[in-house]
Design a protein around this motif. Structure first.
Motif, PDB file in Angstrom:
ATOM      1  N   THR A  29      43.989  11.395  14.224  1.00 26.27           N
ATOM      2  CA  THR A  29      45.082  12.366  14.316  1.00 26.27           C
ATOM      3  C   THR A  29      44.524  13.746  14.004  1.00 26.27           C
ATOM      4  O   THR A  29      43.973  13.962  12.911  1.00 26.27           O
ATOM      5  CB  THR A  29      46.209  12.032  13.333  1.00 26.27           C
ATOM      6  OG1 THR A  29      46.708  10.716  13.613  1.00 26.27           O
ATOM      7  CG2 THR A  29      47.354  13.036  13.458  1.00 26.27           C
ATOM      8  N   ILE A  30      44.631  14.658  14.977  1.00 22.10           N
ATOM      9  CA  ILE A  30      44.128  16.018  14.812  1.00 22.10           C
ATOM     10  C   ILE A  30      45.312  16.983  14.868  1.00 22.10           C
ATOM     11  O   ILE A  30      46.067  16.991  15.841  1.00 22.10           O
ATOM     12  CB  ILE A  30      43.112  16.396  15.909  1.00 22.10           C
ATOM     13  CG1 ILE A  30      42.005  15.333  16.016  1.00 22.10           C
ATOM     14  CG2 ILE A  30      42.534  17.780  15.643  1.00 22.10           C
ATOM     15  CD1 ILE A  30      41.183  15.169  14.771  1.00 22.10           C
ATOM     16  N   GLU A  31      45.450  17.785  13.840  1.00 16.62           N
ATOM     17  CA  GLU A  31      46.491  18.811  13.801  1.00 16.62           C
ATOM     18  C   GLU A  31      45.839  20.180  13.856  1.00 16.62           C
ATOM     19  O   GLU A  31      45.003  20.514  13.005  1.00 16.62           O
ATOM     20  CB  GLU A  31      47.313  18.689  12.515  1.00 16.62           C
ATOM     21  CG  GLU A  31      48.388  19.765  12.389  1.00 16.62           C
ATOM     22  CD  GLU A  31      49.108  19.720  11.057  1.00 16.62           C
ATOM     23  OE1 GLU A  31      49.869  20.668  10.771  1.00 16.62           O
ATOM     24  OE2 GLU A  31      48.893  18.758  10.296  1.00 16.62           O
ATOM     25  N   CYS A  32      46.191  20.969  14.864  1.00 13.89           N
ATOM     26  CA  CYS A  32      45.643  22.308  15.016  1.00 13.89           C
ATOM     27  C   CYS A  32      46.700  23.319  14.562  1.00 13.89           C
ATOM     28  O   CYS A  32      47.788  23.394  15.127  1.00 13.89           O
ATOM     29  CB  CYS A  32      45.251  22.569  16.480  1.00 13.89           C
ATOM     30  SG  CYS A  32      44.612  24.230  16.771  1.00 13.89           S
ATOM     31  N   SER A  33      46.372  24.072  13.519  1.00 16.52           N
ATOM     32  CA  SER A  33      47.332  25.071  13.039  1.00 16.52           C
ATOM     33  C   SER A  33      47.488  26.176  14.080  1.00 16.52           C
ATOM     34  O   SER A  33      46.575  26.456  14.852  1.00 16.52           O
ATOM     35  CB  SER A  33      46.873  25.661  11.700  1.00 16.52           C
ATOM     36  OG  SER A  33      45.637  26.334  11.852  1.00 16.52           O
ATOM     37  N   LYS A  34      48.651  26.814  14.063  1.00 17.92           N
ATOM     38  CA  LYS A  34      48.979  27.802  15.094  1.00 17.92           C
ATOM     39  C   LYS A  34      48.774  29.218  14.596  1.00 17.92           C
ATOM     40  O   LYS A  34      49.301  29.603  13.557  1.00 17.92           O
ATOM     41  CB  LYS A  34      50.429  27.609  15.547  1.00 17.92           C
ATOM     42  CG  LYS A  34      50.835  28.466  16.730  1.00 17.92           C
ATOM     43  CD  LYS A  34      52.242  28.111  17.169  1.00 17.92           C
ATOM     44  CE  LYS A  34      52.647  28.899  18.412  1.00 17.92           C
ATOM     45  NZ  LYS A  34      54.020  28.530  18.855  1.00 17.92           N
ATOM     46  N   ASN A  35      47.967  29.998  15.357  1.00 22.82           N
ATOM     47  CA  ASN A  35      47.797  31.412  15.060  1.00 22.82           C
ATOM     48  C   ASN A  35      48.860  32.219  15.803  1.00 22.82           C
ATOM     49  O   ASN A  35      49.237  31.883  16.929  1.00 22.82           O
ATOM     50  CB  ASN A  35      46.409  31.899  15.478  1.00 22.82           C
ATOM     51  CG  ASN A  35      45.306  31.239  14.666  1.00 22.82           C
ATOM     52  OD1 ASN A  35      45.525  30.875  13.510  1.00 22.82           O
ATOM     53  ND2 ASN A  35      44.133  31.064  15.265  1.00 22.82           N
ATOM     54  N   LEU A  36      49.289  33.293  15.208  1.00 23.56           N
ATOM     55  CA  LEU A  36      50.315  34.105  15.840  1.00 23.56           C
ATOM     56  C   LEU A  36      49.754  35.012  16.925  1.00 23.56           C
ATOM     57  O   LEU A  36      50.399  35.246  17.946  1.00 23.56           O
ATOM     58  CB  LEU A  36      51.043  34.948  14.784  1.00 23.56           C
ATOM     59  CG  LEU A  36      51.838  34.157  13.736  1.00 23.56           C
ATOM     60  CD1 LEU A  36      52.445  35.098  12.711  1.00 23.56           C
ATOM     61  CD2 LEU A  36      52.929  33.326  14.414  1.00 23.56           C
ATOM     62  N   ILE A  37      48.548  35.553  16.714  1.00 23.60           N
ATOM     63  CA  ILE A  37      48.019  36.545  17.675  1.00 23.60           C
ATOM     64  C   ILE A  37      46.624  36.161  18.167  1.00 23.60           C
ATOM     65  O   ILE A  37      46.442  35.793  19.332  1.00 23.60           O
ATOM     66  CB  ILE A  37      47.985  37.946  17.039  1.00 23.60           C
ATOM     67  CG1 ILE A  37      49.392  38.375  16.602  1.00 23.60           C
ATOM     68  CG2 ILE A  37      47.426  38.976  18.024  1.00 23.60           C
ATOM     69  CD1 ILE A  37      49.447  39.698  15.881  1.00 23.60           C
ATOM     70  N   LYS A 102      42.828  18.399   9.857  1.00 22.08           N
ATOM     71  CA  LYS A 102      43.589  19.607  10.159  1.00 22.08           C
ATOM     72  C   LYS A 102      42.584  20.715  10.402  1.00 22.08           C
ATOM     73  O   LYS A 102      41.698  20.948   9.568  1.00 22.08           O
ATOM     74  CB  LYS A 102      44.519  19.973   9.014  1.00 22.08           C
ATOM     75  CG  LYS A 102      45.409  21.166   9.322  1.00 22.08           C
ATOM     76  CD  LYS A 102      46.418  21.408   8.206  1.00 22.08           C
ATOM     77  CE  LYS A 102      47.347  22.581   8.553  1.00 22.08           C
ATOM     78  NZ  LYS A 102      48.344  22.819   7.500  1.00 22.08           N
ATOM     79  N   ILE A 103      42.717  21.382  11.535  1.00 23.99           N
ATOM     80  CA  ILE A 103      41.748  22.409  11.903  1.00 23.99           C
ATOM     81  C   ILE A 103      42.441  23.748  12.081  1.00 23.99           C
ATOM     82  O   ILE A 103      43.639  23.820  12.348  1.00 23.99           O
ATOM     83  CB  ILE A 103      41.008  22.022  13.194  1.00 23.99           C
ATOM     84  CG1 ILE A 103      41.994  21.812  14.336  1.00 23.99           C
ATOM     85  CG2 ILE A 103      40.152  20.764  12.965  1.00 23.99           C
ATOM     86  CD1 ILE A 103      41.340  21.492  15.679  1.00 23.99           C
ATOM     87  N   HIS A 104      41.616  24.802  11.942  1.00 24.48           N
ATOM     88  CA  HIS A 104      42.136  26.173  12.079  1.00 24.48           C
ATOM     89  C   HIS A 104      41.150  26.980  12.923  1.00 24.48           C
ATOM     90  O   HIS A 104      39.946  26.998  12.636  1.00 24.48           O
ATOM     91  CB  HIS A 104      42.298  26.823  10.708  1.00 24.48           C
ATOM     92  CG  HIS A 104      42.739  28.249  10.768  1.00 24.48           C
ATOM     93  ND1 HIS A 104      43.971  28.618  11.242  1.00 24.48           N
ATOM     94  CD2 HIS A 104      42.090  29.406  10.415  1.00 24.48           C
ATOM     95  CE1 HIS A 104      44.089  29.939  11.184  1.00 24.48           C
ATOM     96  NE2 HIS A 104      42.958  30.439  10.685  1.00 24.48           N
ATOM     97  N   CYS A 105      41.667  27.631  13.935  1.00 24.83           N
ATOM     98  CA  CYS A 105      40.818  28.371  14.869  1.00 24.83           C
ATOM     99  C   CYS A 105      40.579  29.790  14.380  1.00 24.83           C
ATOM    100  O   CYS A 105      41.532  30.521  14.081  1.00 24.83           O
ATOM    101  CB  CYS A 105      41.474  28.421  16.250  1.00 24.83           C
ATOM    102  SG  CYS A 105      41.783  26.789  16.958  1.00 24.83           S
ATOM    103  N   THR A 106      39.301  30.172  14.307  1.00 22.68           N
ATOM    104  CA  THR A 106      38.936  31.554  14.013  1.00 22.68           C
ATOM    105  C   THR A 106      38.011  32.041  15.112  1.00 22.68           C
ATOM    106  O   THR A 106      37.600  31.279  16.002  1.00 22.68           O
ATOM    107  CB  THR A 106      38.233  31.673  12.652  1.00 22.68           C
ATOM    108  OG1 THR A 106      36.940  31.056  12.730  1.00 22.68           O
ATOM    109  CG2 THR A 106      39.052  31.003  11.548  1.00 22.68           C
ATOM    110  N   ALA A 107      37.632  33.312  15.068  1.00 27.02           N
ATOM    111  CA  ALA A 107      36.768  33.878  16.102  1.00 27.02           C
ATOM    112  C   ALA A 107      35.362  33.307  16.043  1.00 27.02           C
ATOM    113  O   ALA A 107      34.677  33.215  17.077  1.00 27.02           O
ATOM    114  CB  ALA A 107      36.721  35.401  15.968  1.00 27.02           C
ATOM    115  N   SER A 108      34.906  32.885  14.839  1.00 30.91           N
ATOM    116  CA  SER A 108      33.511  32.451  14.696  1.00 30.91           C
ATOM    117  C   SER A 108      33.336  30.947  14.612  1.00 30.91           C
ATOM    118  O   SER A 108      32.245  30.427  14.869  1.00 30.91           O
ATOM    119  CB  SER A 108      32.908  33.092  13.442  1.00 30.91           C
ATOM    120  OG  SER A 108      33.642  32.696  12.291  1.00 30.91           O
TER     121      SER A 108
END
Length: 304
Positions: A29-37, A102-108
């Motif tokens: 189960t992979i949950e990707c947190s949502k970025n606003l911008i 749980k993962i979080h997307c950043t630029a790097s």
């Protein structure tokens, strides 16, 4: 301990679509947190270097894999830029298991901010424990709420009781003040009615003690008038209850001592008081002397 990508003992996922006797089922189960911008990209999921799934940005994806027990590595990369990635190594036990991340997307990079791998037995135990803890927390919260409600109810009841007691005390005080200032008459005071019929020392003493300073009102008569000492403007009066009689007397002998016309508050049309006059008396209780009689202080006296 598992280290590095594409562990050497990892089987080909393409060759193992379902669990066999040598493999175990892994529910992922992979949950990707949502970025606003910014950094709102989708994420590709790799297991031991082989792509197994795609997770849309801000979404949660669940899927199953068949893996051999041992060391494995799961990797997350930006869809369209494999240099932006993140990875976790784990060991698969000899039992079907569940992997949660749980993962979080950043630029790097793709940050893995929460990661766990548990056997089904462990997961079931943890779930049971979590449910028990949640139930205990809910019970504790309910008990706390109940106790708080009981406390508030008790405080409200105490406040209401206090308010009621204060109200009752205020009403009692008001009633006592009213009673203390009420003029006593034969109609509203059995004690006065009894006094006017009884000249005994016990009755007079008790009444004078109980009602000292109180105002009484009754119909009486002037039995005797004399100058107070050598004064020609101040007088002493003997009075009794009821109409004047030369042969009988009701109740005790009342006395006005050292009074003048102003003290008596006679009506303007009254020239004065004389022996034998029937009068209406309003006076305050002063004292009782067994030898000299029952002393009163006049409030007003009027002929009747």
């Amino acid at each position: 301990m598992c280290t590095g990508k594409n562990a050497s003992n990892a089987p080909s996922l393409a060759d193992a679509p379902a669990a066999t006797a040598a493999t175990k089922n892994l529910t992922v189960t992979i949950e990707c947190s949502k970025n606003l911008i910014l950094s709102r990209y989708d994420v590709l999921v790799y297991m031991d270097g082989e792509r197994v799934e795609k997770v849309d940005h801000g979404d949660t994806k669940e899927f199953s894999l068949s893996l051999a027990p041992g060391c494995h590595e799961i990797t997350f990369t930006e869809d369209g830029d494999s240099k932006v990635d993140g990875a976790k190594s784990f060991t698969l036990q000899e039992e079907d298991s569940v992997l949660c991340a749980k993962i979080h997307c950043t630029a790097s990079q793709v940050e893995v901010i929460d990661f766990s791998v548990k056997t089904l037995t462990q997961a079931a135990e943890d779930q049971k424990k979590a449910e028990e803890e949640a139930a205990a927390a809910a019970a504790a919260k309910e008990q706390a709420a109940k106790e708080q409600a009981e406390k508030l109810a008790a405080e409200q009841e105490a406040a209401q009781q206090k308010a009621a007691e204060e109200q009752a005390a205020a009403e009692a005080a008001a009633a006592a003040r009213e009673e203390a200032t009420k003029v006593l008459t034969v109609e509203n005071s059995p004690d006065l009615a009894a006094l006017l019929e009884d000249e005994s020392a016990d009755t007079c003493t008790a009444f004078a003690s109980k009602y000292a300073g109180r105002t009484i009102e009754f119909d009486g008569s002037v039995d005797y008038v004399a100058n107070h000492g050598s004064s020609t403007t101040r007088f002493d009066f003997l009075l009794s209850a009821g109409d004047y009689s030369e042969v009988s007397q009701r109740g005790p002998t009342f006395r006005f001592n050292d009074v003048n016309r102003l003290n008596l508050h006679l009506p303007d049309n009254c020239e004065g008081l004389y022996t034998g006059d029937n009068v209406h008396i309003v006076a305050t209780v002063d004292k009782y002397d067994t030898d000299k009689g029952f002393f009163l202080k006049p409030v007003s006296v009027s002929p009747r």
